[in-house]
Design a protein around this motif. Structure first.
Motif, PDB file in Angstrom:
ATOM      1  N   ILE A  14    -100.983  87.366 -54.026  1.00 24.30           N
ATOM      2  CA  ILE A  14     -99.888  87.983 -53.275  1.00 24.30           C
ATOM      3  C   ILE A  14     -98.545  87.686 -53.942  1.00 24.30           C
ATOM      4  O   ILE A  14     -97.680  88.572 -54.051  1.00 24.30           O
ATOM      5  CB  ILE A  14     -99.872  87.485 -51.813  1.00 24.30           C
ATOM      6  CG1 ILE A  14    -101.079  88.048 -51.050  1.00 24.30           C
ATOM      7  CG2 ILE A  14     -98.573  87.867 -51.110  1.00 24.30           C
ATOM      8  CD1 ILE A  14    -101.056  89.551 -50.879  1.00 24.30           C
ATOM      9  N   VAL A  15     -98.345  86.446 -54.412  1.00 21.92           N
ATOM     10  CA  VAL A  15     -97.064  86.059 -55.016  1.00 21.92           C
ATOM     11  C   VAL A  15     -96.759  86.898 -56.265  1.00 21.92           C
ATOM     12  O   VAL A  15     -95.633  87.416 -56.393  1.00 21.92           O
ATOM     13  CB  VAL A  15     -97.037  84.546 -55.332  1.00 21.92           C
ATOM     14  CG1 VAL A  15     -95.808  84.183 -56.164  1.00 21.92           C
ATOM     15  CG2 VAL A  15     -97.043  83.736 -54.036  1.00 21.92           C
ATOM     16  N   PRO A  16     -97.708  87.082 -57.216  1.00 25.09           N
ATOM     17  CA  PRO A  16     -97.399  87.966 -58.352  1.00 25.09           C
ATOM     18  C   PRO A  16     -97.070  89.397 -57.941  1.00 25.09           C
ATOM     19  O   PRO A  16     -96.177  90.027 -58.530  1.00 25.09           O
ATOM     20  CB  PRO A  16     -98.682  87.918 -59.196  1.00 25.09           C
ATOM     21  CG  PRO A  16     -99.322  86.621 -58.849  1.00 25.09           C
ATOM     22  CD  PRO A  16     -99.003  86.419 -57.398  1.00 25.09           C
ATOM     23  N   ILE A  17     -97.772  89.911 -56.929  1.00 25.42           N
ATOM     24  CA  ILE A  17     -97.489  91.278 -56.463  1.00 25.42           C
ATOM     25  C   ILE A  17     -96.071  91.366 -55.915  1.00 25.42           C
ATOM     26  O   ILE A  17     -95.326  92.312 -56.208  1.00 25.42           O
ATOM     27  CB  ILE A  17     -98.516  91.707 -55.393  1.00 25.42           C
ATOM     28  CG1 ILE A  17     -99.891  91.888 -56.033  1.00 25.42           C
ATOM     29  CG2 ILE A  17     -98.078  93.001 -54.708  1.00 25.42           C
ATOM     30  CD1 ILE A  17    -101.011  92.144 -55.036  1.00 25.42           C
ATOM     31  N   LEU A  18     -95.681  90.368 -55.118  1.00 24.00           N
ATOM     32  CA  LEU A  18     -94.327  90.349 -54.573  1.00 24.00           C
ATOM     33  C   LEU A  18     -93.294  90.186 -55.682  1.00 24.00           C
ATOM     34  O   LEU A  18     -92.204  90.772 -55.613  1.00 24.00           O
ATOM     35  CB  LEU A  18     -94.183  89.218 -53.554  1.00 24.00           C
ATOM     36  CG  LEU A  18     -94.906  89.426 -52.208  1.00 24.00           C
ATOM     37  CD1 LEU A  18     -94.754  88.201 -51.331  1.00 24.00           C
ATOM     38  CD2 LEU A  18     -94.378  90.665 -51.492  1.00 24.00           C
ATOM     39  N   SER A  19     -93.624  89.405 -56.718  1.00 22.67           N
ATOM     40  CA  SER A  19     -92.706  89.229 -57.851  1.00 22.67           C
ATOM     41  C   SER A  19     -92.435  90.558 -58.533  1.00 22.67           C
ATOM     42  O   SER A  19     -91.295  90.874 -58.888  1.00 22.67           O
ATOM     43  CB  SER A  19     -93.294  88.224 -58.854  1.00 22.67           C
ATOM     44  OG  SER A  19     -93.462  86.951 -58.270  1.00 22.67           O
ATOM     45  N   ALA A 285     -98.658  86.162 -69.380  1.00 25.44           N
ATOM     46  CA  ALA A 285     -99.443  85.019 -68.896  1.00 25.44           C
ATOM     47  C   ALA A 285     -98.893  84.486 -67.576  1.00 25.44           C
ATOM     48  O   ALA A 285     -99.652  84.173 -66.650  1.00 25.44           O
ATOM     49  CB  ALA A 285     -99.457  83.910 -69.949  1.00 25.44           C
ATOM     50  N   LEU A 286     -97.572  84.393 -67.481  1.00 32.02           N
ATOM     51  CA  LEU A 286     -96.957  83.888 -66.253  1.00 32.02           C
ATOM     52  C   LEU A 286     -97.250  84.803 -65.071  1.00 32.02           C
ATOM     53  O   LEU A 286     -97.642  84.352 -63.994  1.00 32.02           O
ATOM     54  CB  LEU A 286     -95.443  83.731 -66.442  1.00 32.02           C
ATOM     55  CG  LEU A 286     -94.979  82.560 -67.311  1.00 32.02           C
ATOM     56  CD1 LEU A 286     -93.477  82.651 -67.558  1.00 32.02           C
ATOM     57  CD2 LEU A 286     -95.319  81.229 -66.648  1.00 32.02           C
ATOM     58  N   LEU A 287     -97.027  86.101 -65.282  1.00 35.74           N
ATOM     59  CA  LEU A 287     -97.264  87.048 -64.195  1.00 35.74           C
ATOM     60  C   LEU A 287     -98.742  87.104 -63.843  1.00 35.74           C
ATOM     61  O   LEU A 287     -99.104  87.237 -62.664  1.00 35.74           O
ATOM     62  CB  LEU A 287     -96.767  88.441 -64.579  1.00 35.74           C
ATOM     63  CG  LEU A 287     -96.945  89.533 -63.521  1.00 35.74           C
ATOM     64  CD1 LEU A 287     -96.184  89.169 -62.246  1.00 35.74           C
ATOM     65  CD2 LEU A 287     -96.469  90.884 -64.047  1.00 35.74           C
ATOM     66  N   GLY A 288     -99.601  86.977 -64.839  1.00 38.27           N
ATOM     67  CA  GLY A 288    -101.049  87.024 -64.610  1.00 38.27           C
ATOM     68  C   GLY A 288    -101.625  85.732 -64.080  1.00 38.27           C
ATOM     69  O   GLY A 288    -102.845  85.608 -63.931  1.00 38.27           O
ATOM     70  N   ASN A 289    -100.751  84.749 -63.805  1.00 38.67           N
ATOM     71  CA  ASN A 289    -101.185  83.468 -63.240  1.00 38.67           C
ATOM     72  C   ASN A 289    -102.206  82.776 -64.130  1.00 38.67           C
ATOM     73  O   ASN A 289    -103.071  82.037 -63.653  1.00 38.67           O
ATOM     74  CB  ASN A 289    -101.751  83.668 -61.826  1.00 38.67           C
ATOM     75  CG  ASN A 289    -101.631  82.432 -60.975  1.00 38.67           C
ATOM     76  OD1 ASN A 289    -100.796  81.562 -61.232  1.00 38.67           O
ATOM     77  ND2 ASN A 289    -102.475  82.324 -59.981  1.00 38.67           N
ATOM     78  N   GLY A 294    -105.822  88.578 -64.177  1.00 33.11           N
ATOM     79  CA  GLY A 294    -104.384  88.700 -63.975  1.00 33.11           C
ATOM     80  C   GLY A 294    -103.655  89.092 -65.238  1.00 33.11           C
ATOM     81  O   GLY A 294    -102.713  89.900 -65.211  1.00 33.11           O
ATOM     82  N   VAL A 295    -104.072  88.543 -66.377  1.00 32.39           N
ATOM     83  CA  VAL A 295    -103.445  88.866 -67.654  1.00 32.39           C
ATOM     84  C   VAL A 295    -103.673  90.337 -68.013  1.00 32.39           C
ATOM     85  O   VAL A 295    -102.766  91.008 -68.523  1.00 32.39           O
ATOM     86  CB  VAL A 295    -103.977  87.939 -68.766  1.00 32.39           C
ATOM     87  CG1 VAL A 295    -103.627  88.486 -70.149  1.00 32.39           C
ATOM     88  CG2 VAL A 295    -103.401  86.536 -68.603  1.00 32.39           C
TER      89      VAL A 295
END
Length: 351
Positions: A14-19, A285-289, A294-295
């Motif tokens: 959820i956090v990456p999607i919100l980002s 990498a950061l966004l993909g956790n 994710g990547v």
């Protein structure tokens, strides 16, 4: 719905999607401030990706190296290392693939795998250097990898000119037997430059996931990165695993270089400076956790922002807007602690 979003178990995705959402909202605000209609800007972006089959193919082409550089950075992060030398590892991998593609004349079923193998080995060797220096002499990998980026850039620019037939700007074309290009993929995507590298990128993500999540070797690598002292006490070979981590990260980056030199292009290029794949890999990498799935998703997102830049320019939207949105997405991703606190506060208010 709100309960699902605020549930701590779901924060991982959820956090990456919100980002991403916050990044696009902030991008819209910037467009309004600069006198651009954000609806027109995002409409141009979408058309630049899905406007026709060719644009769709070029989107995938732009995403392939970003997925691989993202995997390279993420592998380092998952094992406690900050591989900021992905750009250099990509450059040497790119050169190795081109050199094999030009200097050897072999059947395709041997030549193409050999060119890819050479790219992976070259990237791995370039990753071995900072890994060895960190493991043996405790030299921080960030310092070494930054210096090796510049070494790779200028060394490869020199070596390219030594290949027979090369000019001051590029090599001759690689032999068709070492080319990742695909007439089939190009034809079904409106004559785009889409190549078989898309399969390699997806296979690399699966290999990344398998090593990290499903093997004892991956567990050791993660353990050493998390706590080297405890790992050493448990009998793990800390120095060896540090070297292995940097080498595997370098292999992913080397493959990314091959995707560019024998995939997107079919020749080697003398470049005047870094093209930013390494820095973009950190963002992916950061966004993909730092997870394989994710990547891949983050690489496709950033690839779309890059691929749509020309369409945005034609719609009188500065192509730099895409770079700004990428930076904002990374900024909000880095602020994941604040985003999590916001979700937790919403959860408390819900109760």
């Amino acid at each position: 719905m709100l309960r699902f979003i605020t549930n701590e178990k779901n924060h991982k995705f959820i956090v990456p999607i919100l980002s991403v959402l916050f990044g696009f909202i902030a991008g819209a605000i910037i467009m309004i401030i600069t006198g651009i209609d954000p609806l027109e800007g995002y409409d141009a972006m979408i058309k630049g990706i899905f406007g026709n089959l060719r644009k769709f193919g070029e989107w995938i082409v732009a995403s392939i190296p970003l997925i691989l550089t993202g995997l390279a950075v993420a592998f380092g992060f998952r094992t406690g290392l900050f591989n900021i030398g992905v750009e250099g590892q990509l450059i040497v991998g790119s050169f190795a693939a081109v050199a094999v593609g030009i200097l050897l004349n072999l059947p395709k079923f041997i030549h193409l795998p050999l060119a890819l193998l050479a790219a992976g080995i070259a990237g791995g060797i370039w990753g071995f250097i900072p890994g060895f220096l960190k493991a043996r002499f405790k030299v921080h990998e960030v310092v070494v990898t930054i210096m090796l980026n510049y070494t790779a850039l200028h060394l490869v620019n020199y070596l390219i000119k030594l290949i027979p037939g090369s000019t001051n700007t590029e090599t001759v074309k690689i032999l068709p037997s070492a080319d990742l290009g695909s007439d089939f993929l190009s034809r079904i995507t409106g004559n785009s430059r889409l190549h078989w590298g898309v399969i390699i990128a997806l296979l690399a993500a699966i290999i990344f996931w398998y090593i990290i999540e499903r093997t004892a070797f991956g567990y050791e690598l993660r353990s050493v990165g998390f706590n080297p002292d405890a790992s050493k006490y448990a009998g793990m070979k800390v120095e060896r695993n540090i070297i292995y981590s940097m080498m595997i990260s370098g292999v992913f980056a080397g493959f990314a270089g091959a995707m560019i030199s024998i995939g997107t292009f079919d020749y080697g290029r003398v470049i005047g400076g870094f093209e930013g794949y390494g820095m973009d890999g950190i963002a992916v990498a950061l966004l993909g956790n730092n997870s394989a799935f994710g990547v891949v998703i983050a690489g496709l997102l950033f690839g779309g922002l890059k691929a749509s830049s020309n369409a945005m320019s034609l719609a009188s939207v500065p192509k730099e807007i895409g770079d700004i949105i990428m930076a904002l997405v990374v900024l909000f991703t880095a602020m994941n602690y604040g985003v999590k606190k916001l979700l937790l506060r919403l959860r408390k208010e819900e109760k």
